[in-house]
Structures are given as structure tokens and as C-alpha cells.
Design a protein around this motif. Structure first.
Motif, PDB file in Angstrom:
ATOM      1  N   GLN A 136       0.806  -1.121  -0.097  1.00  0.00           N
ATOM      2  CA  GLN A 136       0.330  -0.403   0.132  1.00  0.00           C
ATOM      3  C   GLN A 136       0.943   1.556  -0.319  1.00  0.00           C
ATOM      4  OE1 GLN A 136      -2.068   0.676   4.079  1.00  0.00           O
ATOM      5  NE2 GLN A 136      -4.432   0.852   1.985  1.00  0.00           N
ATOM      6  N   LEU A 137       0.598   2.258  -0.902  1.00  0.00           N
ATOM      7  CA  LEU A 137       1.485   3.552  -0.866  1.00  0.00           C
ATOM      8  C   LEU A 137       0.678   4.172  -0.178  1.00  0.00           C
ATOM      9  CD1 LEU A 137       3.103   5.128  -1.769  1.00  0.00           C
ATOM     10  CD2 LEU A 137       1.660   6.175  -3.999  1.00  0.00           C
ATOM     11  N   VAL A 138       1.048   4.660   1.044  1.00  0.00           N
ATOM     12  CA  VAL A 138       0.485   5.848   2.011  1.00  0.00           C
ATOM     13  C   VAL A 138       0.907   6.972   1.756  1.00  0.00           C
ATOM     14  CG1 VAL A 138      -0.007   6.344   4.578  1.00  0.00           C
ATOM     15  CG2 VAL A 138       0.609   3.808   3.658  1.00  0.00           C
ATOM     16  N   ILE A 139       0.366   8.402   1.545  1.00  0.00           N
ATOM     17  CA  ILE A 139       0.620   9.409   1.723  1.00  0.00           C
ATOM     18  C   ILE A 139       0.016  10.529   2.575  1.00  0.00           C
ATOM     19  CG2 ILE A 139       0.584  11.701   0.082  1.00  0.00           C
ATOM     20  CD1 ILE A 139       0.663   9.860  -2.799  1.00  0.00           C
ATOM     21  N   ARG A 140       0.246  10.680   3.487  1.00  0.00           N
ATOM     22  CA  ARG A 140       0.143  11.398   4.561  1.00  0.00           C
ATOM     23  C   ARG A 140       0.612  12.982   4.406  1.00  0.00           C
ATOM     24  NH1 ARG A 140       1.193   7.756   8.954  1.00  0.00           N
ATOM     25  NH2 ARG A 140      -0.499   6.237   8.949  1.00  0.00           N
ATOM     26  N   ARG A 141      -0.707  13.939   4.286  1.00  0.00           N
ATOM     27  CA  ARG A 141      -0.169  15.188   3.732  1.00  0.00           C
ATOM     28  C   ARG A 141      -0.027  16.109   5.038  1.00  0.00           C
ATOM     29  NH1 ARG A 141      -2.189  14.241  -1.042  1.00  0.00           N
ATOM     30  NH2 ARG A 141      -3.482  13.393  -2.015  1.00  0.00           N
ATOM     31  N   ARG A 142      -0.029  16.093   6.406  1.00  0.00           N
ATOM     32  CA  ARG A 142      -0.060  16.992   6.737  1.00  0.00           C
ATOM     33  C   ARG A 142       1.205  15.531   7.556  1.00  0.00           C
ATOM     34  NH1 ARG A 142      -5.858  18.017   9.380  1.00  0.00           N
ATOM     35  NH2 ARG A 142      -6.629  18.832   7.674  1.00  0.00           N
ATOM     36  N   SER A 143       2.571  16.729   8.073  1.00  0.00           N
ATOM     37  CA  SER A 143       3.663  16.445   8.611  1.00  0.00           C
ATOM     38  C   SER A 143       3.936  17.024   9.387  1.00  0.00           C
ATOM     39  CB  SER A 143       4.808  16.282   7.507  1.00  0.00           C
ATOM     40  OG  SER A 143       6.092  15.765   8.170  1.00  0.00           O
ATOM     41  N   THR A 144       4.644  16.258  10.705  1.00  0.00           N
ATOM     42  CA  THR A 144       4.415  17.587  11.773  1.00  0.00           C
ATOM     43  C   THR A 144       5.771  18.405  11.958  1.00  0.00           C
ATOM     44  OG1 THR A 144       5.306  15.578  13.036  1.00  0.00           O
ATOM     45  CG2 THR A 144       3.325  16.112  13.138  1.00  0.00           C
ATOM     46  N   ARG A 145       6.052  17.386  11.003  1.00  0.00           N
ATOM     47  CA  ARG A 145       7.847  17.969  11.612  1.00  0.00           C
ATOM     48  C   ARG A 145       8.457  19.119   9.769  1.00  0.00           C
ATOM     49  NH1 ARG A 145      11.249  13.135  12.545  1.00  0.00           N
ATOM     50  NH2 ARG A 145      10.311  12.725  14.478  1.00  0.00           N
ATOM     51  N   THR A 146       7.382  18.758   9.182  1.00  0.00           N
ATOM     52  CA  THR A 146       7.631  19.813   8.082  1.00  0.00           C
ATOM     53  C   THR A 146       6.740  20.075   6.622  1.00  0.00           C
ATOM     54  OG1 THR A 146       7.719  17.473   6.292  1.00  0.00           O
ATOM     55  CG2 THR A 146      10.044  18.384   7.234  1.00  0.00           C
ATOM     56  N   GLY A 147       6.018  20.928   6.441  1.00  0.00           N
ATOM     57  CA  GLY A 147       5.563  21.182   5.732  1.00  0.00           C
ATOM     58  C   GLY A 147       5.156  20.172   4.651  1.00  0.00           C
TER      59      GLY A 147
END
Length: 130
Positions: free
Chosen positions: A13-24
Motif C-alpha cells: 500500500q502506498l501511504v501519503i500523509r499530507r500533514r507532516s508534523t515536522r515539515t510542511g
């Protein structure tokens, strides 16, 4: 999005997390699809069916309602589903204690096929007699 490799038993599964806590920037990584996504347990099936039925009954509700627990506004159908599903249990399975697993493995090595329930009854009967 799932990508099927050569083996038909494993899915990636390819997972794309749009909101990253460390970087934008979004975080992207591959992972194995959980086994229960393809073959859910009976309890998961029961929960999914109940969720679908409850959701179908709330179809057509409009507007926002305040959640009684948090006080935040939520869609009316979401609050109705949350209240209907609250407290539902779908599995009565409990984790086997370590002593039960050790005893069962010992008996299995000795060639004695015994169930956990039989072991538990025998042990509790023995302890009550003492």
C-alpha cells in the motif's frame, strides 16, 4: 492505492500523509496492507455490518448537532451513528494467559492434545480441592 506484487498473497500500500508534523511536505512511504483488510475477523465483519446499517438509517439528516460528550458541532448523522455504536461489543475472545500457553505447549510436546478450556477446568478443580 494498492499495488499488487508478483505474489498474490501480499499487497503493498502506498501511504501519503499530507500533514507532516515536522515539515510542511507530505510524507510518502510503502507498507504492507493489514491482513484483516483482506480477511477480516468475524467480529470486524459484525462491526462493519452494524456500522453500515446504522449509517443507512441516518441517511438524509441535515445540519449540525452538538456532540453530547465533547460539545463540538458535528454533522447530525455522525452524532446519531456515534451514539448508536457506543458500547457495542462484537468479540468475547480473551487473550490466553502465558501459563496456559506454556502448559499447552508442554502437553503438545508430550503428544497429549488438550484444549485451553480443559486445562483451565482441571487446574481450577485441583486448586479448589486443596
Amino acid at each position: 492505492m494498492s499495488i499488487q506484487p508478483r505474489s498474490r498473497d501480499t499487497f503493498i500500500q502506498l501511504v501519503i500523509r499530507r500533514r507532516s508534523t515536522r515539515t510542511g511536505e507530505p510524507t510518502v512511504f510503502l507498507r504492507a496492507v493489514p491482513e484483516t483488510a483482506q480477511k477480516p475477523t468475524r467480529a470486524q465483519l459484525a462491526a462493519r455490518i452494524t456500522l453500515g446499517e446504522v449509517s443507512r438509517n441516518t441517511k438524509g439528516r441535515r445540519g449540525f448537532t452538538y456532540d453530547p460528550e465533547t460539545g463540538k458541532p458535528l454533522p447530525g448523522s455522525a452524532v446519531a451513528v456515534k451514539l448508536a455504536m457506543k458500547g457495542e461489543k462484537y468479540s468475547t475472545r480473551r487473550k490466553t494467559a502465558k501459563w496456559e500457553r506454556v502448559l499447552r505447549e508442554y502437553f503438545r510436546q508430550q503428544g497429549i492434545d488438550v484444549s485451553i478450556e480443559e486445562l483451565r477446568k482441571t487446574l481450577y478443580t485441583y486448586l479448589e480441592s486443596k
